[in-house]
Write a protein that holds these residues in place. Structure first.
Motif, PDB file in Angstrom:
ATOM      1  N   ILE A 237      40.322  45.698 -20.420  1.00 20.38           N
ATOM      2  CA  ILE A 237      40.019  44.694 -21.437  1.00 20.38           C
ATOM      3  C   ILE A 237      40.670  43.365 -21.086  1.00 20.38           C
ATOM      4  O   ILE A 237      40.047  42.294 -21.210  1.00 20.38           O
ATOM      5  CB  ILE A 237      40.467  45.188 -22.824  1.00 20.38           C
ATOM      6  CG1 ILE A 237      39.569  46.349 -23.277  1.00 20.38           C
ATOM      7  CG2 ILE A 237      40.421  44.058 -23.846  1.00 20.38           C
ATOM      8  CD1 ILE A 237      40.068  47.072 -24.503  1.00 20.38           C
ATOM      9  N   GLU A 238      41.920  43.386 -20.632  1.00 18.73           N
ATOM     10  CA  GLU A 238      42.573  42.145 -20.219  1.00 18.73           C
ATOM     11  C   GLU A 238      41.774  41.461 -19.107  1.00 18.73           C
ATOM     12  O   GLU A 238      41.579  40.236 -19.122  1.00 18.73           O
ATOM     13  CB  GLU A 238      43.995  42.428 -19.723  1.00 18.73           C
ATOM     14  CG  GLU A 238      44.998  42.717 -20.816  1.00 18.73           C
ATOM     15  CD  GLU A 238      46.418  42.665 -20.311  1.00 18.73           C
ATOM     16  OE1 GLU A 238      47.319  42.386 -21.126  1.00 18.73           O
ATOM     17  OE2 GLU A 238      46.651  42.894 -19.108  1.00 18.73           O
ATOM     18  N   THR A 239      41.328  42.243 -18.144  1.00 24.37           N
ATOM     19  CA  THR A 239      40.568  41.689 -17.025  1.00 24.37           C
ATOM     20  C   THR A 239      39.254  41.098 -17.508  1.00 24.37           C
ATOM     21  O   THR A 239      38.834  40.012 -17.074  1.00 24.37           O
ATOM     22  CB  THR A 239      40.311  42.779 -15.969  1.00 24.37           C
ATOM     23  OG1 THR A 239      41.554  43.384 -15.611  1.00 24.37           O
ATOM     24  CG2 THR A 239      39.678  42.192 -14.711  1.00 24.37           C
ATOM     25  N   PHE A 240      38.588  41.792 -18.409  1.00 25.45           N
ATOM     26  CA  PHE A 240      37.330  41.306 -18.969  1.00 25.45           C
ATOM     27  C   PHE A 240      37.541  39.980 -19.706  1.00 25.45           C
ATOM     28  O   PHE A 240      36.753  39.034 -19.554  1.00 25.45           O
ATOM     29  CB  PHE A 240      36.754  42.359 -19.926  1.00 25.45           C
ATOM     30  CG  PHE A 240      35.467  41.956 -20.583  1.00 25.45           C
ATOM     31  CD1 PHE A 240      34.264  42.076 -19.903  1.00 25.45           C
ATOM     32  CD2 PHE A 240      35.454  41.465 -21.880  1.00 25.45           C
ATOM     33  CE1 PHE A 240      33.067  41.713 -20.511  1.00 25.45           C
ATOM     34  CE2 PHE A 240      34.268  41.094 -22.490  1.00 25.45           C
ATOM     35  CZ  PHE A 240      33.067  41.217 -21.802  1.00 25.45           C
ATOM     36  N   LEU A 241      38.595  39.895 -20.498  1.00 29.14           N
ATOM     37  CA  LEU A 241      38.860  38.676 -21.264  1.00 29.14           C
ATOM     38  C   LEU A 241      39.106  37.475 -20.352  1.00 29.14           C
ATOM     39  O   LEU A 241      38.666  36.358 -20.637  1.00 29.14           O
ATOM     40  CB  LEU A 241      40.066  38.888 -22.180  1.00 29.14           C
ATOM     41  CG  LEU A 241      39.868  39.870 -23.348  1.00 29.14           C
ATOM     42  CD1 LEU A 241      41.187  40.093 -24.080  1.00 29.14           C
ATOM     43  CD2 LEU A 241      38.805  39.377 -24.306  1.00 29.14           C
ATOM     44  N   VAL A 242      39.800  37.707 -19.243  1.00 27.80           N
ATOM     45  CA  VAL A 242      40.090  36.609 -18.318  1.00 27.80           C
ATOM     46  C   VAL A 242      38.854  36.238 -17.499  1.00 27.80           C
ATOM     47  O   VAL A 242      38.476  35.067 -17.406  1.00 27.80           O
ATOM     48  CB  VAL A 242      41.265  36.979 -17.387  1.00 27.80           C
ATOM     49  CG1 VAL A 242      41.395  35.966 -16.248  1.00 27.80           C
ATOM     50  CG2 VAL A 242      42.565  37.033 -18.172  1.00 27.80           C
ATOM     51  N   GLU A 243      38.217  37.238 -16.906  1.00 24.38           N
ATOM     52  CA  GLU A 243      37.135  36.958 -15.967  1.00 24.38           C
ATOM     53  C   GLU A 243      35.815  36.600 -16.641  1.00 24.38           C
ATOM     54  O   GLU A 243      35.030  35.813 -16.100  1.00 24.38           O
ATOM     55  CB  GLU A 243      36.931  38.155 -15.038  1.00 24.38           C
ATOM     56  CG  GLU A 243      38.126  38.410 -14.128  1.00 24.38           C
ATOM     57  CD  GLU A 243      37.814  39.392 -13.014  1.00 24.38           C
ATOM     58  OE1 GLU A 243      36.631  39.776 -12.855  1.00 24.38           O
ATOM     59  OE2 GLU A 243      38.763  39.786 -12.309  1.00 24.38           O
ATOM     60  N   MET A 244      35.557  37.161 -17.808  1.00 23.85           N
ATOM     61  CA  MET A 244      34.274  36.949 -18.466  1.00 23.85           C
ATOM     62  C   MET A 244      34.323  35.973 -19.634  1.00 23.85           C
ATOM     63  O   MET A 244      33.344  35.303 -19.929  1.00 23.85           O
ATOM     64  CB  MET A 244      33.707  38.294 -18.956  1.00 23.85           C
ATOM     65  CG  MET A 244      33.440  39.281 -17.853  1.00 23.85           C
ATOM     66  SD  MET A 244      32.141  38.680 -16.724  1.00 23.85           S
ATOM     67  CE  MET A 244      31.775  40.193 -15.818  1.00 23.85           C
TER      68      MET A 244
ATOM     69  N   ASP B  73      44.721  44.317 -12.959  1.00 26.20           N
ATOM     70  CA  ASP B  73      44.441  43.398 -14.055  1.00 26.20           C
ATOM     71  C   ASP B  73      44.909  41.991 -13.683  1.00 26.20           C
ATOM     72  O   ASP B  73      45.390  41.773 -12.559  1.00 26.20           O
ATOM     73  CB  ASP B  73      45.076  43.917 -15.347  1.00 26.20           C
ATOM     74  CG  ASP B  73      46.596  43.780 -15.393  1.00 26.20           C
ATOM     75  OD1 ASP B  73      47.203  43.151 -14.499  1.00 26.20           O
ATOM     76  OD2 ASP B  73      47.202  44.309 -16.347  1.00 26.20           O
ATOM     77  N   PRO B  74      44.768  41.014 -14.573  1.00 24.59           N
ATOM     78  CA  PRO B  74      45.119  39.630 -14.210  1.00 24.59           C
ATOM     79  C   PRO B  74      46.581  39.409 -13.841  1.00 24.59           C
ATOM     80  O   PRO B  74      46.926  38.386 -13.247  1.00 24.59           O
ATOM     81  CB  PRO B  74      44.756  38.834 -15.471  1.00 24.59           C
ATOM     82  CG  PRO B  74      43.731  39.659 -16.160  1.00 24.59           C
ATOM     83  CD  PRO B  74      44.124  41.074 -15.897  1.00 24.59           C
ATOM     84  N   HIS B  75      47.446  40.362 -14.202  1.00 27.18           N
ATOM     85  CA  HIS B  75      48.873  40.222 -13.896  1.00 27.18           C
ATOM     86  C   HIS B  75      49.285  41.039 -12.677  1.00 27.18           C
ATOM     87  O   HIS B  75      50.456  41.059 -12.303  1.00 27.18           O
ATOM     88  CB  HIS B  75      49.710  40.654 -15.102  1.00 27.18           C
ATOM     89  CG  HIS B  75      49.235  40.052 -16.390  1.00 27.18           C
ATOM     90  ND1 HIS B  75      48.478  40.754 -17.313  1.00 27.18           N
ATOM     91  CD2 HIS B  75      49.373  38.802 -16.890  1.00 27.18           C
ATOM     92  CE1 HIS B  75      48.184  39.966 -18.328  1.00 27.18           C
ATOM     93  NE2 HIS B  75      48.705  38.780 -18.102  1.00 27.18           N
TER      94      HIS B  75
END
Length: 233
Positions: A85-92, A129-131
């Motif tokens: 979910i974190e990755t989705f929020l950042v990338e999308m 993930d983004p981190h």
């Protein structure tokens, strides 16, 4: 790995117990868990007792907390949800990496297993993930990279940033302002433990950057050649 049969609190505690030892060799304890969850030790202790009664953890009074196989399965499933979910929020959706943790904490309990798998597919099955925290695969296998905290990194060695802790948004913003990001090259010039700081160069910048101990301990690095030699996931 459906986690829908667990309460939100149980999901949070299992995830916290697993995450507590992901980047540390220290065992998970009630005190550590209470600090991580922001609750009193007595509250954390009661939660651990309930998890033990459900067969998710093993815990002796004043000892470490160990996940059972069932507990680990559910914990890793929650970690996977959170990081996808974190990755989705950042990338999308264009969120900043300092904004996504709290959003993911809410959404990870609300979305279905089907949505999680579709997010994974839409993102191309990301491995981190983004981190830089590794995203466990669908079968629950974690993929932690080899790395050390910047505060313990060797001098005069070509390094790449492989993880930046998301525990504190202010620290993330501070590091971002200095040019830190995943896969950025860094080179430590000097450790100054007497002053609680270190000096390093970031990327191609000719000017050194001085970081305090809190910021340095939030960054994880790996030797550049070792990371580049790893096979792609």
């Amino acid at each position: 790995m459906s986690v829908s049969r667990l309460s939100t609190i149980a999901q949070d505690y299992l995830k916290a117990i697993w995450s507590a030892t992901e980047w540390s060799d220290e065992p998970a304890t009630v005190k550590h868990l209470a600090d991580r969850m922001g609750v009193r030790p007595a509250t954390a202790s009661d939660a651990v007792k309930r998890l033990a009664a459900q067969g998710f953890v093993v815990h002796e009074p004043y000892g470490s907390i160990e996940l059972t196989d069932d507990g680990r399965t559910h914990a890793v499933a929650m970690v996977r949800r959170h990081r996808l979910i974190e990755t989705f929020l950042v990338e999308m959706l264009g969120y900043g990496w300092d904004e996504v943790h709290d959003e993911a904490e809410i959404l990870e309990h609300a979305v279905s297993d089907t949505m999680i798998e579709r997010i994974d597919l839409a993102l191309g099955h990301p491995s981190r993930d983004p981190h830089g925290d590794p995203i466990p695969s669908a079968d629950g296998t974690p993929h932690r990279p080899d790395g050390v905290q910047l505060s313990a990194a060797p001098l005069d060695t070509d390094l790449l940033v492989c993880r930046i802790s998301d525990a504190d948004p202010d620290t993330l913003r501070h590091l971002s302002a200095h040019g830190f990001a995943l896969d950025v090259a860094v080179r430590v010039d000097a450790h100054r433990p007497f002053a609680g700081e270190l000096s390093l160069h970031i990327g191609n910048s000719p000017a050194p950057v001085v970081l305090g101990s809190v910021a340095a301990e939030a960054v994880w690095v790996t030797v550049a050649d070792a990371l580049q030699a790893e096979p792609a996931n």
